[in-house]
Design a protein around this motif. Sequence first.
Motif, PDB file in Angstrom:
ATOM      1  N   TRP A 143       0.817  -1.215   0.000  1.00  0.00           N
ATOM      2  CA  TRP A 143       0.000   0.000   0.000  1.00  0.00           C
ATOM      3  C   TRP A 143       0.845   1.256   0.000  1.00  0.00           C
ATOM      4  N   ILE A 144       2.018   1.205   0.611  1.00  0.00           N
ATOM      5  CA  ILE A 144       2.853   2.402   0.696  1.00  0.00           C
ATOM      6  C   ILE A 144       3.370   2.817  -0.681  1.00  0.00           C
ATOM      7  N   VAL A 145       3.385   1.903  -1.631  1.00  0.00           N
ATOM      8  CA  VAL A 145       3.731   2.208  -3.020  1.00  0.00           C
ATOM      9  C   VAL A 145       2.453   2.446  -3.822  1.00  0.00           C
ATOM     10  N   PRO A 165       0.637   6.293  -3.258  1.00  0.00           N
ATOM     11  CA  PRO A 165       1.118   7.442  -4.029  1.00  0.00           C
ATOM     12  C   PRO A 165       1.003   7.220  -5.535  1.00  0.00           C
ATOM     13  N   ALA A 166       1.073   5.979  -5.990  1.00  0.00           N
ATOM     14  CA  ALA A 166       0.889   5.710  -7.417  1.00  0.00           C
ATOM     15  C   ALA A 166      -0.542   6.058  -7.835  1.00  0.00           C
ATOM     16  N   ALA A 167      -1.526   5.734  -6.987  1.00  0.00           N
ATOM     17  CA  ALA A 167      -2.919   6.082  -7.276  1.00  0.00           C
ATOM     18  C   ALA A 167      -3.110   7.600  -7.273  1.00  0.00           C
ATOM     19  N   LEU A 168      -2.465   8.291  -6.344  1.00  0.00           N
ATOM     20  CA  LEU A 168      -2.545   9.760  -6.329  1.00  0.00           C
ATOM     21  C   LEU A 168      -1.955  10.345  -7.608  1.00  0.00           C
ATOM     22  N   CYS A 203      -4.295  11.450   2.585  1.00  0.00           N
ATOM     23  CA  CYS A 203      -3.646  10.650   3.612  1.00  0.00           C
ATOM     24  C   CYS A 203      -4.263   9.268   3.541  1.00  0.00           C
ATOM     25  N   PRO A 204      -3.565   8.248   4.003  1.00  0.00           N
ATOM     26  CA  PRO A 204      -4.081   6.875   3.853  1.00  0.00           C
ATOM     27  C   PRO A 204      -5.472   6.652   4.433  1.00  0.00           C
ATOM     28  N   GLY A 205      -5.905   7.463   5.380  1.00  0.00           N
ATOM     29  CA  GLY A 205      -7.244   7.323   5.935  1.00  0.00           C
ATOM     30  C   GLY A 205      -8.328   7.883   5.032  1.00  0.00           C
ATOM     31  N   ASN A 206      -7.945   8.605   3.977  1.00  0.00           N
ATOM     32  CA  ASN A 206      -8.882   9.179   3.008  1.00  0.00           C
ATOM     33  C   ASN A 206      -8.498   8.663   1.624  1.00  0.00           C
ATOM     34  N   PRO A 207      -8.794   7.425   1.327  1.00  0.00           N
ATOM     35  CA  PRO A 207      -8.288   6.802   0.108  1.00  0.00           C
ATOM     36  C   PRO A 207      -8.862   7.383  -1.174  1.00  0.00           C
TER      37      PRO A 207
END
Length: 125
Positions: free
Chosen positions: A42-44, A47-50, A119-123
């Motif tokens: 998920w950590i990769v 940011p790839a999705a963003l 932020c990861p809490g707001n996907p």
Amino acid sequence: MAALQRAARAEAPVVPALLGTDPSERVLVLEHLDQQRPSSDWIVDYPAALARLHATAGPKDGGLLARWLGPDEADVASFLRLARALEAPVTPRVSDELHDLVQRLGQAAGHALLHGDPCPGNPTH
């Protein structure tokens, strides 16, 4: 609605599909997505999705999306007051860097669809 339509252009989905709208009722119907646990990468992936989201808008979308308003001098002053209230060291260089950053952001050109609270809490997906 315009942002969801632009985000749907991503090669790999970053938002649920927009299935229908009723503007008079201010209703959007979105694809149902089952909640899933994040992958081990998920950590990769995040940011790839963003990045995919940011790349979905272009010059032809000018005027269709709300213009991003970045921080301004009032935000710099507020941040510096907070830092001083917290007794954090604020050197003249910090202040100069913040003022320079605000100036550069105000001149930034380009078009991007930005997530309002990344932020990861707001996907994004």
